[in-house]
Design a protein around this motif. Structure first.
Motif, PDB file in Angstrom:
ATOM      1  N   TYR A 140     -21.243  -2.929   1.144  1.00 48.99           N
ATOM      2  CA  TYR A 140     -20.704  -3.214   2.481  1.00 48.99           C
ATOM      3  C   TYR A 140     -20.252  -1.928   3.160  1.00 48.99           C
ATOM      4  O   TYR A 140     -19.765  -1.011   2.499  1.00 48.99           O
ATOM      5  CB  TYR A 140     -19.526  -4.195   2.373  1.00 48.99           C
ATOM      6  CG  TYR A 140     -19.905  -5.449   1.613  1.00 48.99           C
ATOM      7  CD1 TYR A 140     -20.767  -6.376   2.189  1.00 48.99           C
ATOM      8  CD2 TYR A 140     -19.455  -5.667   0.308  1.00 48.99           C
ATOM      9  CE1 TYR A 140     -21.167  -7.505   1.478  1.00 48.99           C
ATOM     10  CE2 TYR A 140     -19.839  -6.791  -0.407  1.00 48.99           C
ATOM     11  CZ  TYR A 140     -20.692  -7.708   0.187  1.00 48.99           C
ATOM     12  OH  TYR A 140     -21.087  -8.816  -0.513  1.00 48.99           O
ATOM     13  N   LYS A 141     -20.385  -1.917   4.496  1.00 44.40           N
ATOM     14  CA  LYS A 141     -20.072  -0.679   5.248  1.00 44.40           C
ATOM     15  C   LYS A 141     -18.847  -0.829   6.142  1.00 44.40           C
ATOM     16  O   LYS A 141     -18.191   0.152   6.483  1.00 44.40           O
ATOM     17  CB  LYS A 141     -21.270  -0.292   6.140  1.00 44.40           C
ATOM     18  CG  LYS A 141     -22.551  -0.028   5.373  1.00 44.40           C
ATOM     19  CD  LYS A 141     -22.645   1.431   4.952  1.00 44.40           C
ATOM     20  CE  LYS A 141     -23.922   1.758   4.251  1.00 44.40           C
ATOM     21  NZ  LYS A 141     -23.933   1.390   2.827  1.00 44.40           N
ATOM     22  N   LYS A 142     -18.558  -2.060   6.565  1.00 47.72           N
ATOM     23  CA  LYS A 142     -17.411  -2.251   7.460  1.00 47.72           C
ATOM     24  C   LYS A 142     -16.663  -3.525   7.068  1.00 47.72           C
ATOM     25  O   LYS A 142     -17.202  -4.634   7.187  1.00 47.72           O
ATOM     26  CB  LYS A 142     -17.891  -2.361   8.915  1.00 47.72           C
ATOM     27  CG  LYS A 142     -18.491  -1.057   9.423  1.00 47.72           C
ATOM     28  CD  LYS A 142     -18.945  -1.145  10.852  1.00 47.72           C
ATOM     29  CE  LYS A 142     -19.891  -0.013  11.224  1.00 47.72           C
ATOM     30  NZ  LYS A 142     -19.427   1.330  10.980  1.00 47.72           N
ATOM     31  N   VAL A 143     -15.441  -3.332   6.602  1.00 46.69           N
ATOM     32  CA  VAL A 143     -14.620  -4.481   6.201  1.00 46.69           C
ATOM     33  C   VAL A 143     -13.348  -4.460   7.033  1.00 46.69           C
ATOM     34  O   VAL A 143     -12.634  -3.457   7.094  1.00 46.69           O
ATOM     35  CB  VAL A 143     -14.278  -4.426   4.691  1.00 46.69           C
ATOM     36  CG1 VAL A 143     -13.394  -5.611   4.309  1.00 46.69           C
ATOM     37  CG2 VAL A 143     -15.553  -4.428   3.850  1.00 46.69           C
ATOM     38  N   LEU A 144     -13.101  -5.596   7.690  1.00 45.47           N
ATOM     39  CA  LEU A 144     -11.918  -5.714   8.538  1.00 45.47           C
ATOM     40  C   LEU A 144     -10.850  -6.506   7.790  1.00 45.47           C
ATOM     41  O   LEU A 144     -11.090  -7.639   7.364  1.00 45.47           O
ATOM     42  CB  LEU A 144     -12.296  -6.454   9.838  1.00 45.47           C
ATOM     43  CG  LEU A 144     -11.182  -6.648  10.864  1.00 45.47           C
ATOM     44  CD1 LEU A 144     -10.658  -5.313  11.379  1.00 45.47           C
ATOM     45  CD2 LEU A 144     -11.686  -7.489  12.036  1.00 45.47           C
ATOM     46  N   LEU A 145      -9.701  -5.877   7.605  1.00 43.14           N
ATOM     47  CA  LEU A 145      -8.587  -6.523   6.895  1.00 43.14           C
ATOM     48  C   LEU A 145      -7.444  -6.734   7.878  1.00 43.14           C
ATOM     49  O   LEU A 145      -7.011  -5.790   8.542  1.00 43.14           O
ATOM     50  CB  LEU A 145      -8.111  -5.624   5.741  1.00 43.14           C
ATOM     51  CG  LEU A 145      -6.798  -6.040   5.066  1.00 43.14           C
ATOM     52  CD1 LEU A 145      -6.951  -7.367   4.329  1.00 43.14           C
ATOM     53  CD2 LEU A 145      -6.320  -4.941   4.102  1.00 43.14           C
ATOM     54  N   ILE A 146      -6.971  -7.982   7.940  1.00 44.19           N
ATOM     55  CA  ILE A 146      -5.833  -8.298   8.816  1.00 44.19           C
ATOM     56  C   ILE A 146      -4.737  -8.936   7.957  1.00 44.19           C
ATOM     57  O   ILE A 146      -5.024  -9.764   7.091  1.00 44.19           O
ATOM     58  CB  ILE A 146      -6.247  -9.326   9.918  1.00 44.19           C
ATOM     59  CG1 ILE A 146      -7.492  -8.866  10.687  1.00 44.19           C
ATOM     60  CG2 ILE A 146      -5.071  -9.605  10.853  1.00 44.19           C
ATOM     61  CD1 ILE A 146      -7.280  -7.730  11.633  1.00 44.19           C
ATOM     62  N   GLY A 147      -3.493  -8.552   8.219  1.00 40.27           N
ATOM     63  CA  GLY A 147      -2.344  -9.251   7.639  1.00 40.27           C
ATOM     64  C   GLY A 147      -1.642  -9.950   8.781  1.00 40.27           C
ATOM     65  O   GLY A 147      -1.273  -9.290   9.767  1.00 40.27           O
ATOM     66  N   SER A 148      -1.506 -11.262   8.699  1.00 42.37           N
ATOM     67  CA  SER A 148      -0.910 -11.994   9.827  1.00 42.37           C
ATOM     68  C   SER A 148      -0.080 -13.150   9.299  1.00 42.37           C
ATOM     69  O   SER A 148      -0.541 -13.905   8.441  1.00 42.37           O
ATOM     70  CB  SER A 148      -2.033 -12.514  10.748  1.00 42.37           C
ATOM     71  OG  SER A 148      -1.496 -13.173  11.871  1.00 42.37           O
ATOM     72  N   ASP A 149       1.136 -13.281   9.782  1.00 43.71           N
ATOM     73  CA  ASP A 149       1.969 -14.402   9.359  1.00 43.71           C
ATOM     74  C   ASP A 149       2.866 -14.903  10.481  1.00 43.71           C
ATOM     75  O   ASP A 149       3.586 -14.126  11.107  1.00 43.71           O
ATOM     76  CB  ASP A 149       2.830 -14.015   8.141  1.00 43.71           C
ATOM     77  CG  ASP A 149       2.114 -14.316   6.829  1.00 43.71           C
ATOM     78  OD1 ASP A 149       1.703 -15.490   6.657  1.00 43.71           O
ATOM     79  OD2 ASP A 149       1.912 -13.401   6.013  1.00 43.71           O
ATOM     80  N   LYS A 150       2.779 -16.218  10.704  1.00 43.70           N
ATOM     81  CA  LYS A 150       3.714 -16.872  11.627  1.00 43.70           C
ATOM     82  C   LYS A 150       4.817 -17.465  10.748  1.00 43.70           C
ATOM     83  O   LYS A 150       4.824 -18.670  10.451  1.00 43.70           O
ATOM     84  CB  LYS A 150       2.988 -17.955  12.438  1.00 43.70           C
ATOM     85  CG  LYS A 150       3.880 -18.600  13.488  1.00 43.70           C
ATOM     86  CD  LYS A 150       3.137 -19.635  14.334  1.00 43.70           C
ATOM     87  CE  LYS A 150       4.100 -20.299  15.302  1.00 43.70           C
ATOM     88  NZ  LYS A 150       3.464 -21.303  16.162  1.00 43.70           N
ATOM     89  N   MET A 151       5.710 -16.592  10.298  1.00 41.08           N
ATOM     90  CA  MET A 151       6.746 -17.005   9.350  1.00 41.08           C
ATOM     91  C   MET A 151       7.661 -18.086   9.945  1.00 41.08           C
ATOM     92  O   MET A 151       8.191 -18.927   9.221  1.00 41.08           O
ATOM     93  CB  MET A 151       7.564 -15.799   8.896  1.00 41.08           C
ATOM     94  CG  MET A 151       6.788 -14.794   8.066  1.00 41.08           C
ATOM     95  SD  MET A 151       6.023 -15.538   6.615  1.00 41.08           S
ATOM     96  CE  MET A 151       7.465 -15.925   5.632  1.00 41.08           C
ATOM     97  N   ALA A 173      -6.554  -3.229   9.645  1.00 41.95           N
ATOM     98  CA  ALA A 173      -7.219  -1.937   9.476  1.00 41.95           C
ATOM     99  C   ALA A 173      -8.702  -2.153   9.222  1.00 41.95           C
ATOM    100  O   ALA A 173      -9.095  -3.163   8.611  1.00 41.95           O
ATOM    101  CB  ALA A 173      -6.599  -1.167   8.303  1.00 41.95           C
ATOM    102  N   LEU A 174      -9.501  -1.203   9.705  1.00 39.69           N
ATOM    103  CA  LEU A 174     -10.937  -1.218   9.450  1.00 39.69           C
ATOM    104  C   LEU A 174     -11.228  -0.246   8.308  1.00 39.69           C
ATOM    105  O   LEU A 174     -10.743   0.889   8.326  1.00 39.69           O
ATOM    106  CB  LEU A 174     -11.694  -0.784  10.716  1.00 39.69           C
ATOM    107  CG  LEU A 174     -13.220  -0.735  10.606  1.00 39.69           C
ATOM    108  CD1 LEU A 174     -13.809  -2.125  10.381  1.00 39.69           C
ATOM    109  CD2 LEU A 174     -13.824  -0.100  11.866  1.00 39.69           C
ATOM    110  N   PHE A 175     -11.976  -0.704   7.311  1.00 38.22           N
ATOM    111  CA  PHE A 175     -12.350   0.136   6.165  1.00 38.22           C
ATOM    112  C   PHE A 175     -13.841   0.453   6.247  1.00 38.22           C
ATOM    113  O   PHE A 175     -14.666  -0.447   6.412  1.00 38.22           O
ATOM    114  CB  PHE A 175     -12.045  -0.582   4.845  1.00 38.22           C
ATOM    115  CG  PHE A 175     -10.567  -0.693   4.546  1.00 38.22           C
ATOM    116  CD1 PHE A 175      -9.778  -1.611   5.211  1.00 38.22           C
ATOM    117  CD2 PHE A 175      -9.975   0.146   3.619  1.00 38.22           C
ATOM    118  CE1 PHE A 175      -8.413  -1.698   4.953  1.00 38.22           C
ATOM    119  CE2 PHE A 175      -8.614   0.072   3.351  1.00 38.22           C
ATOM    120  CZ  PHE A 175      -7.828  -0.851   4.027  1.00 38.22           C
TER     121      PHE A 175
END
Ligand code: UT7
Length: 334
Positions: A140-151, A173-175
């Protein structure tokens, strides 16, 4: 285990983005809701305000999409090129139907596979490992990671020991494969399921399916034994950071920043003290956002992005429900 990256490919973070809702929940607001006061909250946690996503029609995906769109714009990236979308969260839009799949569709990443990652406050840290190793394997060349929480959707606002800490937010972040030699250097990740009694949501799962009883007992809300979690968080995060520093032979003077999960300023200070790092080397924004669970690490990266330059040495640390925890070493690539 051999921790040295066996692959010739190293993953780098090439863009970051974030989103927090406009609406603030200040300590003064909380004084109107529960028996607490600004002085206690600031002294015991370092938190002054948090952001809350008030609109009941908007869930975790809304914030994740906003953060993802910022990344797409900044990196001028065609979403069709994204190979995978990972959303770290404990507050998915729905229990079944991955929030990540919805986020991927909404941003136009229709060539990507997508999944949610549930490791509570360590979600983004674990996700960085997933994303980096997906890149390092070469597939893989582009992995998009998001951390999101509606606590705010899982907090009992009559429980003063819990509601003062948490806030809503998202970051990501984009890896991509590194072309500078900088990027993901090492990781030390651990878990201990015996800790699940100290930090959990018991209701709504297969052990305690939603029923009148679970609802009456408030089992759909987040429960934590704060004191116990505090103790484990300090010792395990400190130990993980020490492991990373020692086995990579990082000179403490040369650490640009410690990037710690933002749960409680006293936890962060205790770790910095044990590691022997001065306060100007500790990323922190807990004062303004509180604990946003999977979003704390990328919110820090976004806030400090303008201060970073290629080759800066960042040491990440997180601890969360499960228990899950760890540390990682990344050299900044831009
Ligand atoms: O992100 C990972 C998950 N979470 C964490 O990492 C959280 C870790 N834990 C903590 O941050 C802290 O344990 C808390 C902030 C949750 C609580 O702070 P503490 O210093 O551990 O307080 P405590 O629970 O030991 O309570 C001390 C006193 C108690 O009163 P008594 O029994 O000594 O009279 C509490 O009732 O403070 C009282 N108290 C409060 N007083 C005013 C507890 N919450 C409040 C409050 N306002 N909001």
């Amino acid at each position: 285990m051999n921790y040295i990256n066996p692959s010739p490919i190293k993953a780098a973070i090439t863009a970051v983005g974030a989103y927090v809702p406009e609406e603030k929940l200040t300590n003064a607001d909380l004084e109107q809701i529960v028996d607490t006061n600004d002085e206690w909250i600031v002294a015991r946690t370092g938190i002054r305000e948090r952001r809350i996503l008030k609109d009941p029609k908007k869930g975790t995906s809304f914030m994740a999409i906003m953060a993802a769109q910022e990344i797409l714009k900044k990196s001028n990236l065609d979403p069709l090129e994204i190979d995978a979308v990972i959303v770290a969260t404990i507050t998915p839009d729905m229990n079944v139907a991955a929030t990540a799949a919805y986020v991927a569709s909404e941003i136009g990443a229709t060539n990507a596979f997508a999944y949610d990652l549930q490791a509570a406050c360590s979600g983004f840290l674990y996700g960085m490992s997933n994303a980096s190793n997906m890149i390092a394997c070469g597939r893989y060349k582009k992995v998009l990671l998001i951390g999101s929480d509606k606590m705010s959707s899982i907090i009992d606002y009559s429980d003063r020991a819990t509601c003062i800490i948490f806030g809503d937010g998202a970051g990501g972040a984009l890896f991509e494969p590194s072309d500078s030699g900088y990027g993901w250097e090492d990781e030390y990740l651990r878990s201990d399921g015996s800790g699940r009694m100290f930090l959990n949501i018991k209701g709504g799962g297969s052990l305690f399916p939603t029923s009148e009883k679970t609802l009456e007992g408030g089992m759909h809300n987040l429960y934590q034994d704060g004191k116990t979690v505090f103790k484990y968080a300090v010792s395990e995060m400190s130990n993980a950071v020490q492991q990373i520093i020692e086995r990579n032979e990082i000179d403490r003077e040369k650490i640009s920043y410690l990037v710690p999960h933002q749960a409680n300023k006293r936890i962060i200070d205790a770790i910095a003290n044990r590691i022997g790092l001065p306060s100007n080397k500790i990323m922190s924004n807990i004062e303004y956002f509180g604990n946003t669970t999977a979003a704390t690490l990328p919110l820090l990266l976004k806030d400090y992005e303008s201060k970073l330059s290629p080759g800066n040495r960042l040491v990440f640390a997180a601890f969360g429900g499960g228990f899950t925890w760890g540390a990682a070493y990344l050299t900044w690539a831009y």
